[in-house]
Design a protein around this motif. Structure first.
Motif, PDB file in Angstrom:
ATOM      1  N   UNK A  28       1.034  -0.888  -0.126  1.00 19.85           N
ATOM      2  CA  UNK A  28       0.264  -0.060   0.221  1.00 19.85           C
ATOM      3  C   UNK A  28       0.988   1.148  -0.044  1.00 19.85           C
ATOM      4  N   UNK A  29       1.880   1.648   0.837  1.00 21.92           N
ATOM      5  CA  UNK A  29       3.121   2.279   0.858  1.00 21.92           C
ATOM      6  C   UNK A  29       3.592   3.117  -0.530  1.00 21.92           C
ATOM      7  N   UNK A  30       4.278   1.642  -0.665  1.00 22.79           N
ATOM      8  CA  UNK A  30       4.578   1.813  -2.366  1.00 22.79           C
ATOM      9  C   UNK A  30       3.900   2.319  -3.428  1.00 22.79           C
ATOM     10  N   UNK A  31       2.240   1.888  -3.084  1.00 20.97           N
ATOM     11  CA  UNK A  31       1.983   2.083  -4.133  1.00 20.97           C
ATOM     12  C   UNK A  31       0.927   4.139  -4.148  1.00 20.97           C
ATOM     13  N   UNK A  32       1.044   3.677  -2.858  1.00 22.02           N
ATOM     14  CA  UNK A  32       0.505   5.507  -2.815  1.00 22.02           C
ATOM     15  C   UNK A  32       0.844   6.386  -1.850  1.00 22.02           C
ATOM     16  N   UNK A  33       1.799   5.523  -0.996  1.00 25.20           N
ATOM     17  CA  UNK A  33       2.765   7.022  -0.396  1.00 25.20           C
ATOM     18  C   UNK A  33       2.769   8.390  -1.149  1.00 25.20           C
ATOM     19  N   UNK A  34       3.077   9.337  -0.705  1.00 27.22           N
ATOM     20  CA  UNK A  34       3.014  10.917  -0.960  1.00 27.22           C
ATOM     21  C   UNK A  34       4.246  11.412  -1.201  1.00 27.22           C
ATOM     22  N   UNK A  35       5.354  11.218  -0.638  1.00 28.22           N
ATOM     23  CA  UNK A  35       6.875  10.645  -0.472  1.00 28.22           C
ATOM     24  C   UNK A  35       7.606   9.779  -1.109  1.00 28.22           C
ATOM     25  N   UNK A  36       8.045  10.084  -2.643  1.00 33.17           N
ATOM     26  CA  UNK A  36       8.811   9.334  -3.691  1.00 33.17           C
ATOM     27  C   UNK A  36       9.377   8.090  -1.999  1.00 33.17           C
ATOM     28  N   UNK A  37      10.515   9.220  -1.670  1.00 32.35           N
ATOM     29  CA  UNK A  37      11.305   8.587  -0.672  1.00 32.35           C
ATOM     30  C   UNK A  37      10.750   7.252  -0.039  1.00 32.35           C
ATOM     31  N   UNK A  38       9.687   7.366   0.657  1.00 32.38           N
ATOM     32  CA  UNK A  38       8.945   6.376   1.499  1.00 32.38           C
ATOM     33  C   UNK A  38       8.476   5.109   0.339  1.00 32.38           C
ATOM     34  N   UNK A  39       8.137   6.407  -0.739  1.00 27.53           N
ATOM     35  CA  UNK A  39       7.449   4.155  -1.299  1.00 27.53           C
ATOM     36  C   UNK A  39       9.207   3.536  -2.122  1.00 27.53           C
ATOM     37  N   UNK A  40      10.206   4.210  -2.332  1.00 26.29           N
ATOM     38  CA  UNK A  40      11.133   3.696  -2.438  1.00 26.29           C
ATOM     39  C   UNK A  40      12.155   2.727  -1.347  1.00 26.29           C
ATOM     40  N   UNK A  41      11.442   3.613   0.187  1.00 31.63           N
ATOM     41  CA  UNK A  41      12.038   2.578   1.116  1.00 31.63           C
ATOM     42  C   UNK A  41      10.915   1.220   0.911  1.00 31.63           C
ATOM     43  N   UNK A  42       9.607   1.210   1.227  1.00 28.66           N
ATOM     44  CA  UNK A  42       8.698   0.348   1.303  1.00 28.66           C
ATOM     45  C   UNK A  42       9.097  -0.477   0.430  1.00 28.66           C
ATOM     46  N   UNK A  43       9.606  -0.301  -1.079  1.00 32.06           N
ATOM     47  CA  UNK A  43       9.934  -0.765  -2.581  1.00 32.06           C
ATOM     48  C   UNK A  43      11.494  -2.217  -1.240  1.00 32.06           C
TER      49      UNK A  43
END
Ligand SMILES: [Zn+2]
Length: 161
Positions: A115-130
């Motif tokens: 969910x975080x990877x697909x919808x986090x507003x912050x690109x950095x957060x998406x990357x961390x989730x990935x």
């Protein structure tokens, strides 16, 4: 298993809550499970108690996919830690208690990460989730061994061996 239907819901106060009580025996303890689910407002809460109280901190090493099947009884007050992936699941007001497996804990965490990877507003957060998801896949494949620790000062949590 006891089931009581048409009970007062503590949230919406409709008589649409179902209470369930169950009891399961394991090698070293008995586990009492209870839950309330409301069909009107979708309120759900579950928890469990163990007799006799268990060690407040228990750990298990998991080295292969088969060992991910280990079961644990987790109360709503349990803290679950997997230091290898810096995971610490801490209790909050919405925490539930239930019986699950190490695999179950990981797949719940996996859903949050996806969910975080697909919808986090912050690109950095998406990357961390990935990146964290990649580690989870490696754990599932047995490429990263982990130590799962369950801590519960109430004594109502245990690894089921
Ligand atoms: Zn309700």
């Amino acid at each position: 298993m006891d089931e009581l239907k048409n009970q007062d819901c503590p949230v919406c106060h409709e008589k649409t809550a179902t209470l369930i009580e169950d009891e399961r025996s394991f090698k070293n303890f008995k586990c009492f499970l209870f839950s309330i689910t409301c069909s009107s407002c979708n309120y759900h809460k579950s928890d469990l108690e163990i007799e006799p109280p268990q060690e407040k901190k228990q750990s298990v090493n998991i080295k292969n996919p088969k060992e991910l099947k280990i079961q644990l009884a987790k109360s709503s007050e349990a803290i679950i830690k997997i230091p290898e992936i810096r995971l610490a699941i801490k209790p909050d007001v919405s925490s539930n208690g239930y019986i699950t497996t190490a695999e179950g804990i990981l797949s719940k965490y996996k859903k949050e990460l996806e969910e975080e990877r697909d919808s986090a507003e912050d690109q950095e957060d998406r990357k961390k989730a990935k990146n964290q998801l990649k580690k989870l896949w490696k754990i599932e494949l047995g490429e990263i061994p982990i130590t799962l620790t369950i801590e519960d000062s109430s004594g109502n949590s245990a690894l089921i061996t």
